[in-house]
Design a protein around this motif. Structure first.
Motif, PDB file in Angstrom:
ATOM      1  N   GLU A 152       0.825  -1.203   0.000  1.00 51.62           N
ATOM      2  CA  GLU A 152       0.000   0.000   0.000  1.00 51.62           C
ATOM      3  C   GLU A 152       0.863   1.258   0.000  1.00 51.62           C
ATOM      4  O   GLU A 152       0.495   2.272  -0.613  1.00 51.62           O
ATOM      5  CB  GLU A 152      -0.954  -0.018   1.193  1.00 51.62           C
ATOM      6  CG  GLU A 152      -2.052  -1.065   1.055  1.00 51.62           C
ATOM      7  CD  GLU A 152      -3.153  -0.935   2.087  1.00 51.62           C
ATOM      8  OE1 GLU A 152      -4.226  -1.527   1.863  1.00 51.62           O
ATOM      9  OE2 GLU A 152      -2.954  -0.251   3.114  1.00 51.62           O
ATOM     10  N   LEU A 153       2.007   1.216   0.670  1.00 56.40           N
ATOM     11  CA  LEU A 153       2.935   2.352   0.611  1.00 56.40           C
ATOM     12  C   LEU A 153       3.356   2.619  -0.825  1.00 56.40           C
ATOM     13  O   LEU A 153       3.338   3.766  -1.293  1.00 56.40           O
ATOM     14  CB  LEU A 153       4.160   2.069   1.486  1.00 56.40           C
ATOM     15  CG  LEU A 153       5.300   3.090   1.393  1.00 56.40           C
ATOM     16  CD1 LEU A 153       4.843   4.465   1.864  1.00 56.40           C
ATOM     17  CD2 LEU A 153       6.510   2.607   2.198  1.00 56.40           C
ATOM     18  N   GLU A 154       3.715   1.560  -1.545  1.00 60.24           N
ATOM     19  CA  GLU A 154       4.141   1.725  -2.942  1.00 60.24           C
ATOM     20  C   GLU A 154       3.015   2.288  -3.793  1.00 60.24           C
ATOM     21  O   GLU A 154       3.228   3.144  -4.660  1.00 60.24           O
ATOM     22  CB  GLU A 154       4.621   0.383  -3.504  1.00 60.24           C
ATOM     23  CG  GLU A 154       5.895  -0.155  -2.873  1.00 60.24           C
ATOM     24  CD  GLU A 154       7.141   0.564  -3.334  1.00 60.24           C
ATOM     25  OE1 GLU A 154       7.055   1.407  -4.258  1.00 60.24           O
ATOM     26  OE2 GLU A 154       8.216   0.293  -2.770  1.00 60.24           O
ATOM     27  N   ARG A 155       1.804   1.829  -3.564  1.00 59.13           N
ATOM     28  CA  ARG A 155       0.666   2.356  -4.325  1.00 59.13           C
ATOM     29  C   ARG A 155       0.481   3.855  -4.056  1.00 59.13           C
ATOM     30  O   ARG A 155       0.273   4.637  -4.982  1.00 59.13           O
ATOM     31  CB  ARG A 155      -0.622   1.608  -3.952  1.00 59.13           C
ATOM     32  CG  ARG A 155      -0.786   0.276  -4.640  1.00 59.13           C
ATOM     33  CD  ARG A 155      -2.130  -0.369  -4.316  1.00 59.13           C
ATOM     34  NE  ARG A 155      -2.317  -1.569  -5.108  1.00 59.13           N
ATOM     35  CZ  ARG A 155      -2.914  -1.610  -6.292  1.00 59.13           C
ATOM     36  NH1 ARG A 155      -3.417  -0.500  -6.804  1.00 59.13           N
ATOM     37  NH2 ARG A 155      -3.033  -2.740  -6.962  1.00 59.13           N
ATOM     38  N   ALA A 156       0.545   4.237  -2.783  1.00 65.43           N
ATOM     39  CA  ALA A 156       0.358   5.643  -2.442  1.00 65.43           C
ATOM     40  C   ALA A 156       1.447   6.510  -3.082  1.00 65.43           C
ATOM     41  O   ALA A 156       1.156   7.578  -3.649  1.00 65.43           O
ATOM     42  CB  ALA A 156       0.350   5.817  -0.926  1.00 65.43           C
ATOM     43  N   LEU A 157       2.686   6.060  -3.002  1.00 69.43           N
ATOM     44  CA  LEU A 157       3.779   6.841  -3.587  1.00 69.43           C
ATOM     45  C   LEU A 157       3.670   6.903  -5.103  1.00 69.43           C
ATOM     46  O   LEU A 157       4.011   7.917  -5.721  1.00 69.43           O
ATOM     47  CB  LEU A 157       5.132   6.239  -3.173  1.00 69.43           C
ATOM     48  CG  LEU A 157       5.443   6.277  -1.668  1.00 69.43           C
ATOM     49  CD1 LEU A 157       6.762   5.566  -1.388  1.00 69.43           C
ATOM     50  CD2 LEU A 157       5.489   7.714  -1.159  1.00 69.43           C
ATOM     51  N   THR A 158       3.166   5.835  -5.711  1.00 66.08           N
ATOM     52  CA  THR A 158       3.015   5.799  -7.164  1.00 66.08           C
ATOM     53  C   THR A 158       2.070   6.886  -7.669  1.00 66.08           C
ATOM     54  O   THR A 158       2.260   7.419  -8.771  1.00 66.08           O
ATOM     55  CB  THR A 158       2.514   4.407  -7.614  1.00 66.08           C
ATOM     56  OG1 THR A 158       3.530   3.441  -7.310  1.00 66.08           O
ATOM     57  CG2 THR A 158       2.207   4.360  -9.099  1.00 66.08           C
TER      58      THR A 158
END
Length: 428
Positions: free
Chosen positions: A98-104
């Motif tokens: 979810e962190l990667e999705r948010a940063l994306t």
């Protein structure tokens, strides 16, 4: 049972999903047209509905130091995350994925809070390197591990302790999170000692306090009770010399699935702020973590009737959506309204609406009054939250496509999976 619905009726609690000239529409788009273009099952979301729900929170918190962090476990599709990030939201995450999705989607790391009871060391390192705004800590053991990881990384981790206030949210046991028997948070009576320990650890910096008591809450009383218990703790913690810079009251506000009447977000926050002011905490920065209430009623799932199967005890309406697409009924015995895209004038029959998965638990609705024939299209309502985000590939079923509607326009935001996608990482 579903009551009969007029072909011109509005659907309560869903102002952006309505019938017009006998056709079910999301905003200004005919759902039958989207099904013809993209196939079924198909998830469709209303941009206007999401932004209207967010605006209610923003209106309720106007003039206050606050941050709305969308609980992205409810629906983590990139287009929806981008929509909310552009509208000023931060994000509540529970995994490095979810962190990667948010940063994306361009989320500001400082507006991300990392919750969850089982953060791994790898996830902690990723979040520290990204510079997330706060870790919501859920156990004493996690405090010690995060301190060690932060010192290894040469960082100081901003932390808030999630307090379990032992408040009954009066919701389904699987989505109640604030009772003593739940796995979440640190017990109210142990919280002061936990803060005192955190304040001694060089890899940590105490910045706030967190509380989240459950999901699909339809009354204001549990929020007020939890707020009082949290504010009591803040008083004790600060008396011990530990400053609390923000108070995070979590999320959990319910939506109308079947006639529920949860308070409107702005009305709820008017009551909570009144209590906050009365207790002398009105100047504190507030954080909240809504999920379902932002996206739940913005979504519908379109499914096609495959067969009608009369029986001695039950009549079955077999559709092409299943428990792998919509897990909530099988998981929680949850209720979703099910309506026809083009209502018939025929006399309705009582059906269990079921899918093709080889499980008796594969049902979407029980005892529903429907006038349908094979080939008809149905809409399962209120599927914007905890539907696609909890979907699976059970029975080697590719997950559906997703479409976002904006007024008279629509766009594909996730392509339908192919069977080949499902084994791309496998080795025979």
């Amino acid at each position: 049972m579903n009551p009969p619905i007029s072909s011109q009726a509005k659907l309560p609690g869903r102002p952006f999903v309505a019938y017009s000239n006998g056709q079910l529409m999301v905003e200004q788009v005919v759902l039958r047209d989207l099904a013809a273009q993209h196939g079924t099952p198909l998830f469709v979301y209303s941009k206007a509905a999401i932004l209207a729900a967010l605006t209610a929170y923003q209106r309720g918190l106007a003039g206050r130091k606050s941050l709305i962090c969308y609980a992205m476990k409810a629906n983590s599709s990139l287009a929806i995350l981008k929509l909310l990030a552009d509208a000023g939201c931060g994000f509540d995450i529970v995994s490095s994925g979810e962190l990667e999705r948010a940063l994306t989607v361009g989320a500001e790391p400082a507006k991300i809070v990392f919750s969850g009871v089982g953060k791994t060391r790898h996830e902690m390192r990723q979040a520290l390197e990204a510079g997330v705004g706060c870790f919501n800590i859920e156990s004493l053991a996690e405090l010690e591990v995060l301190d060690a990881v932060a010192r290894e990384c040469g960082k100081v981790a901003p932390v808030s302790i999630r307090v379990n206030p032992n408040v009954d949210a009066k919701t389904h046991p699987y989505i109640s999170t604030g009772l003593k028997g739940n796995k979440f948070g640190i017990a109210h009576e142990d919280a002061l000692a936990a803060y005192q320990r955190a304040a001694t650890l060089p890899g940590l910096h105490v910045v706030g306090i967190d509380c989240h008591i459950g999901s699909q809450i339809t009354e204001e009383a549990p929020y007020l009770e939890a707020m009082d218990r949290v504010l009591d703790l803040v008083t004790s913690i600060e008396a011990a010399g530990i400053a609390i810079h923000h108070i995070d009251f979590g999320g959990g506000l319910g939506i109308d699935y079947n006639g529920e009447t949860p308070p409107a977000a702005d009305a709820l926050w008017a009551r909570l702020l009144e209590r906050l002011d009365a207790r002398g905490f009105g100047d504190r920065k507030l954080m909240i973590e809504p999920g379902r209430s932002l996206v739940g009623n913005a979504g519908v799932c379109i499914t096609e009737v495959q067969y009608l199967k009369p029986g001695e005890q039950k009549n079955f309406c077999i559709v092409d959506a299943a428990m792998n697409d919509l897990p909530r009924p099988a998981l929680y015995e949850a209720f979703h309204q099910i309506v026809a895209l083009q209502p018939r004038d025929d006399a309705p029959v009582t059906y269990d609406v079921v899918g093709p998965v080889c499980e008796s638990g594969d049902w979407l609705g029980r005892d529903r009054n429907l006038a349908v024939q094979p080939g008809d299209l149905l809409a399962v309502l209120s599927t914007g939250a905890y539907s696609m985000s909890m979907s699976s590939n059970y029975n080697t079923r590719p997950r559906p496509a997703e479409v976002l509607v904006d007024g008279a326009n629509s766009r594909l935001i996730r392509a339908r999976e192919s069977v080949q996608d499902l084994w791309r990482l496998e080795l025979p």
